[in-house]
Design a protein around this motif. Structure first.
Motif, short mmCIF file in Angstrom:
data_model
loop_
_atom_site.label_atom_id
_atom_site.label_comp_id
_atom_site.label_asym_id
_atom_site.label_seq_id
_atom_site.Cartn_x
_atom_site.Cartn_y
_atom_site.Cartn_z
N ALA A 83 0.84 -1.20 0.00
CA ALA A 83 0.00 0.00 0.00
C ALA A 83 0.87 1.25 0.00
N LEU A 84 1.94 1.23 0.77
CA LEU A 84 2.86 2.37 0.81
C LEU A 84 3.47 2.61 -0.57
N ILE A 85 3.90 1.54 -1.21
CA ILE A 85 4.52 1.66 -2.54
C ILE A 85 3.49 2.20 -3.55
N ARG A 86 2.28 1.68 -3.50
CA ARG A 86 1.24 2.17 -4.41
C ARG A 86 0.93 3.65 -4.16
N ASN A 87 0.88 4.04 -2.90
CA ASN A 87 0.62 5.45 -2.58
C ASN A 87 1.75 6.35 -3.07
N LEU A 88 2.98 5.87 -2.94
CA LEU A 88 4.12 6.65 -3.42
C LEU A 88 4.08 6.80 -4.93
N SER A 89 3.69 5.75 -5.64
CA SER A 89 3.66 5.82 -7.10
C SER A 89 2.50 6.67 -7.60
#
Length: 129
Positions: free
Chosen positions: A35-41
């Protein structure tokens, strides 16, 4: 060396709830990181290469944690099968391997936690400036 070791069917069965909860915790860690990676992207802001490197490292460690946990669980089941068919020494040896994999998984968990805490401290330091 293993002549005096006796593992009954209940011994590896005791690990079932613990390993199951551990795998659930690892899966939650993975989903949080995803989720963190998706939010960052999706954020549109530039992401530092060090942050990407950190996230990749954590994903790899979590994957290893999950693999070791699943293998530990599988070896517990295999151990019980060997004990059930009367091969207690083989079952005891497999149970020992299961415990070693569980220990490896836990050590990886500590490493991943340290990396995560270091990243958070770095982020807090950036926020403080």
């Amino acid at each position: 060396m293993f002549d005096n070791i006796h593992v009954s069917l209940t011994t590896p069965a005791l690990l079932f709830p613990a390993i199951s909860l551990l795998l659930l915790a690892y899966t939650n860690r993975f989903f949080s990181l995803a989720a963190l990676i998706r939010n960052l992207s999706n954020d549109g802001k530039p992401v530092h290469s060090e942050q990407i490197k950190n996230l990749r490292q954590r994903i790899t460690i979590i994957r290893r944690m999950q693999e070791a946990g699943v293998m530990s669980f599988a070896l517990c089941v295999l151990c019980m099968i060997f004990i059930y068919i009367g091969l207690n020494k083989t079952g005891s040896l497999i149970f020992g391997c299961s415990l070693l994999l569980l220990l490896y998984s836990l050590l990886l968990s500590v490493i991943e936690i340290r990396i995560s805490v270091d990243a958070l401290n770095h982020h807090l330091k950036d926020m403080d400036q």
